[in-house]
Design an enzyme around this catalytic site. Structure first.
Site, mmCIF file in Angstrom:
data_model
loop_
_atom_site.group_PDB
_atom_site.id
_atom_site.type_symbol
_atom_site.label_atom_id
_atom_site.label_comp_id
_atom_site.label_asym_id
_atom_site.label_seq_id
_atom_site.Cartn_x
_atom_site.Cartn_y
_atom_site.Cartn_z
ATOM 1 C CG HIS A 154 -2.114 0.944 1.354
ATOM 2 N ND1 HIS A 154 -2.286 1.502 0.217
ATOM 3 C CD2 HIS A 154 -2.772 1.176 2.280
ATOM 4 C CE1 HIS A 154 -3.409 2.617 0.582
ATOM 5 N NE2 HIS A 154 -3.603 1.994 1.989
ATOM 6 C CG HIS B 226 -3.991 0.741 -8.642
ATOM 7 N ND1 HIS B 226 -5.366 0.744 -8.125
ATOM 8 C CD2 HIS B 226 -3.379 1.478 -7.572
ATOM 9 C CE1 HIS B 226 -5.639 1.562 -7.178
ATOM 10 N NE2 HIS B 226 -4.537 2.032 -6.707
ATOM 11 C CG ASP C 230 3.146 4.353 -4.266
ATOM 12 O OD1 ASP C 230 3.175 5.312 -3.443
ATOM 13 O OD2 ASP C 230 2.304 3.376 -4.007
HETATM 14 C C1 LIG Z 1 -1.043 -3.186 -6.021
HETATM 15 C C2 LIG Z 1 -1.057 -4.745 -6.186
HETATM 16 C C3 LIG Z 1 -1.028 -5.036 -4.814
HETATM 17 C C4 LIG Z 1 -2.688 -5.100 -6.538
HETATM 18 O O1 LIG Z 1 -2.577 -6.511 -6.541
HETATM 19 P P1 LIG Z 1 -3.910 -7.329 -7.185
HETATM 20 O O2 LIG Z 1 -5.048 -6.277 -7.722
HETATM 21 O O3 LIG Z 1 -4.353 -8.218 -6.053
HETATM 22 O O4 LIG Z 1 -3.359 -8.112 -8.368
HETATM 23 P P2 LIG Z 1 -2.597 -9.445 -8.455
HETATM 24 O O5 LIG Z 1 -1.727 -9.469 -7.302
HETATM 25 O O6 LIG Z 1 -3.959 -10.394 -8.501
HETATM 26 O O7 LIG Z 1 -1.984 -9.612 -9.702
HETATM 27 C C5 LIG Z 1 -2.446 -10.020 -11.002
HETATM 28 C C6 LIG Z 1 -1.343 -10.504 -11.877
HETATM 29 O O8 LIG Z 1 -0.455 -9.428 -12.185
HETATM 30 C C7 LIG Z 1 0.881 -9.802 -11.267
HETATM 31 N N1 LIG Z 1 1.308 -8.546 -11.009
HETATM 32 C C8 LIG Z 1 0.745 -7.472 -10.106
HETATM 33 N N2 LIG Z 1 1.526 -6.580 -9.831
HETATM 34 C C9 LIG Z 1 2.644 -6.945 -10.265
HETATM 35 C C10 LIG Z 1 3.929 -6.334 -10.202
HETATM 36 N N3 LIG Z 1 3.909 -5.038 -9.385
HETATM 37 N N4 LIG Z 1 5.031 -6.639 -10.550
HETATM 38 C C11 LIG Z 1 4.665 -8.247 -11.267
HETATM 39 N N5 LIG Z 1 3.735 -8.751 -11.467
HETATM 40 C C12 LIG Z 1 2.738 -8.061 -11.080
HETATM 41 C C13 LIG Z 1 0.214 -11.019 -10.372
HETATM 42 O O9 LIG Z 1 1.532 -11.835 -10.113
HETATM 43 C C14 LIG Z 1 -0.708 -11.644 -11.178
HETATM 44 O O10 LIG Z 1 0.095 -12.369 -12.090
HETATM 45 P P3 LIG Z 1 -0.812 -13.888 -12.208
HETATM 46 O O11 LIG Z 1 -2.033 -13.533 -12.763
HETATM 47 O O12 LIG Z 1 0.137 -14.490 -13.439
HETATM 48 O O13 LIG Z 1 -0.786 -14.426 -11.226
HETATM 49 C C15 LIG Z 1 -0.095 -5.340 -7.078
HETATM 50 O O14 LIG Z 1 -0.184 -4.953 -8.405
HETATM 51 C C16 LIG Z 1 1.290 -5.253 -6.574
HETATM 52 O O15 LIG Z 1 1.950 -5.681 -5.482
HETATM 53 N N6 LIG Z 1 1.998 -3.918 -7.003
HETATM 54 C C17 LIG Z 1 3.383 -3.640 -6.343
HETATM 55 C C18 LIG Z 1 3.276 -3.060 -5.248
HETATM 56 C C19 LIG Z 1 2.764 -1.591 -5.315
HETATM 57 O O16 LIG Z 1 3.139 -0.795 -6.284
HETATM 58 N N7 LIG Z 1 1.706 -1.050 -4.511
HETATM 59 C C20 LIG Z 1 1.091 0.083 -4.643
HETATM 60 C C21 LIG Z 1 -0.102 0.294 -4.971
HETATM 61 S S1 LIG Z 1 -0.896 2.036 -5.172
#
Ligand SMILES: CC(C)(COP(=O)(O)OP(=O)(O)OC[C@H]1O[C@@H](n2cnc3c(N)ncnc32)[C@H](O)[C@@H]1OP(=O)(O)O)[C@@H](O)C(=O)NCCC(=O)NCCS
Length: 426
Positions: free
Chosen positions: A265, A304, A360
């Site tokens: 987050h 996101h 971010d």
């Molecule tokens: C923000 C976040 C938690 C959203 O998660 P979510 O909506 O639950 O999405 P998921 O984790 O289900 O991801 C969907 C797919 O994309 C991939 N993915 C998502 N974010 C990714 C990232 N930053 N890097 C690489 N792969 C990513 C996942 O591994 C998943 O792949 P799969 O379908 O092969 O398993 C996630 O994108 C993330 O961890 N981002 C990095 C942290 C970040 O920048 N957070 C700030 C948010 S404002």
């Protein structure tokens, strides 16, 4: 006539008609459908497709990359507004008149000081305490100093405590920062605006008068506007959830600070900078991308839950990075970030998953250029988000539909069994 969803469960023969309102069905209406003798429920870890409340504060269209506060596009607010004006907007639903804004700014200025005894609390933290832990504990501690926050049903007491918290957050953040640096605290100065005062409390040294470059003050203002609210994210949901058991504003915001601290987050911008440092140089980007695609690492600052398009805040921040670097000089990690972004926008892995830069991705670079150490990055998110948390807290408290948060679970443990005396175990 209400739009209806017809449900038929062939094996039990149950049929039900559920009303559709605002593009949702009421989860409790599903109870009409009985499966294996049990009323039907939904399973939705992370609330991926569940609306937990009705809210009139912030609108997001994740597919189109749109963000609006009370109907005003974020781009216009970032261009023309100030953080305190936006805070008022979030709380009151309308832009303030000139008189309302002047009074609001006066009120915030009046409440910037911290209670003296809170400094004793701050002194008790280890010298290397993460400033977010100080922020979390101190916001909760505010309730001891302002117990009238328990009168949250009284609009006057509620507004006063919201103003107090928005006013004191930068002071608290600056004190947490200076404590870590073993520097004397700098009290707020009424002559400065909200953002300039914050910079002064952080960075003032021996000079008689601290003066920051107007363009840098504006960059902080813009960052604060962009971070002020983002509807039902993890920390805002935490605030609403804690409010639901009848808590005061300070306890709820402390929970929000805790939720924000997580690297998925608000902690993501700190993680982005760590990632950029680890990659180090542009030539190492392809190897890093391979690691992401193989699932060994995540590309922080990408992806996101809601935006499946370029995060509109990231676009504004990217422009601000260039402005700030004109004044402070370019950070070589910017090149690494730009190279990562190139891959992110063209490589099949990211494109097919609709992973774009989020707020971010570039904000850490600006914060660093402004002179903030990484452990302050999430604090810089928490200060403006306090306005959003407070707006949601207020909306929740006054929502006739509000209920104590109590999700269901699917029990996966043992069926009933008898207690085994200790001598019979083994
Ligand atoms: C923000 C976040 C938690 C959203 O998660 P979510 O909506 O639950 O999405 P998921 O984790 O289900 O991801 C969907 C797919 O994309 C991939 N993915 C998502 N974010 C990714 C990232 N930053 N890097 C690489 N792969 C990513 C996942 O591994 C998943 O792949 P799969 O379908 O092969 O398993 C996630 O994108 C993330 O961890 N981002 C990095 C942290 C970040 O920048 N957070 C700030 C948010 S404002």
């Amino acid at each position: 006539m209400a739009d209806l969803l017809q449900i038929r469960h062939p094996s039990s023969g149950t049929e039900a008609e559920l009303a559709i309102t605002d593009g949702t069905i009421r989860a409790v209406d599903l109870r009409e459908v009985v499966v294996d003798g049990e009323p039907l429920a939904t399973y939705d870890p992370g609330y991926v497709n569940t609306a937990s409340c009705r809210s009139a504060i912030t609108y997001i269209d994740g597919n189109a990359g749109v963000l609006e506060y009370r109907g005003y596009p974020i781009e216009q607010l970032a261009e023309q507004s100030t953080f305190l004006e936006v805070a008022w907007l979030l709380l009151n639903g309308e832009l303030p008149t000139a008189g309302e804004l002047a009074e609001w700014e006066r009120l915030i200025t009046e409440h910037r000081m911290l209670p003296d005894k809170l400094k004793t609390v701050l002194a008790g933290f280890p010298y290397d305490a993460h400033p977010m832990t100080i922020l979390m504990a101190s916001t909760a501690a505010f309730y001891s100093f302002y117990p009238d926050a328990r009168n949250f049903d009284d609009p006057e007491a509620r507004s006063l405590n919201i103003a107090r918290l928005i006013a004191k957050m930068p002071t608290l953040a600056a004190f947490a920062y200076r404590k870590g640096k073993a520097k004397p605290y700098i009290n707020p100065d009424d002559a400065y605006g909200y953002c300039h005062n914050f910079l002064a409390m952080l960075f003032k040294q021996a000079e008689r008068r601290y003066v920051a470059d107007e363009r840098l003050i504006r960059a902080v203002e813009v960052l604060f506007i962009l971070h002020a609210d983002h509807e039902q994210n993890c920390s805002t949901s935490a605030v609403r959830s804690v409010a639901s058991s009848g808590n005061d504003l300070y306890t709820c915001v402390s929970a929000g600070v805790g939720a924000l601290h997580g690297p998925l987050h608000g902690g993501a911008n700190e993680a982005v900078l760590t990632m950029l440092r680890e990659i180090g140089t542009v030539d190492r980007v392809p190897e890093f991308i391979e690691g992401v695609k193989a699932g060994r690492v995540r590309m922080m600052g990408f992806g996101h839950r809601v935006y499946k398009n370029y995060d509109p805040r990231a676009k504004i921040i990217k422009r601000a990075v260039e402005d700030v670097f004109e004044i402070t000089g370019v950070n070589p990690l910017l090149q690494v970030a730009q190279e990562l972004e190139k891959y992110g926008l063209t490589d099949e892995y990211f494109v097919s998953r609709r992973l774009y830069p989020n707020v971010d991705f570039y904000s850490g670079l600006i914060y660093e250029a402004l002179g903030f150490p990484p452990e302050m990055f999430t604090v810089l998110f928490a200060i403006p988000r306090t306005a959003g948390w407070a707006a949601h807290y207020q909306e929740f408290i006054t929502d006739p539909d509000n209920k104590i948060a109590r999700p269901k679970q699917i029990y996966t443990g043992y069926p009933t069994r008898s207690y085994v005396p200790i001598e019979d175990r083994g």
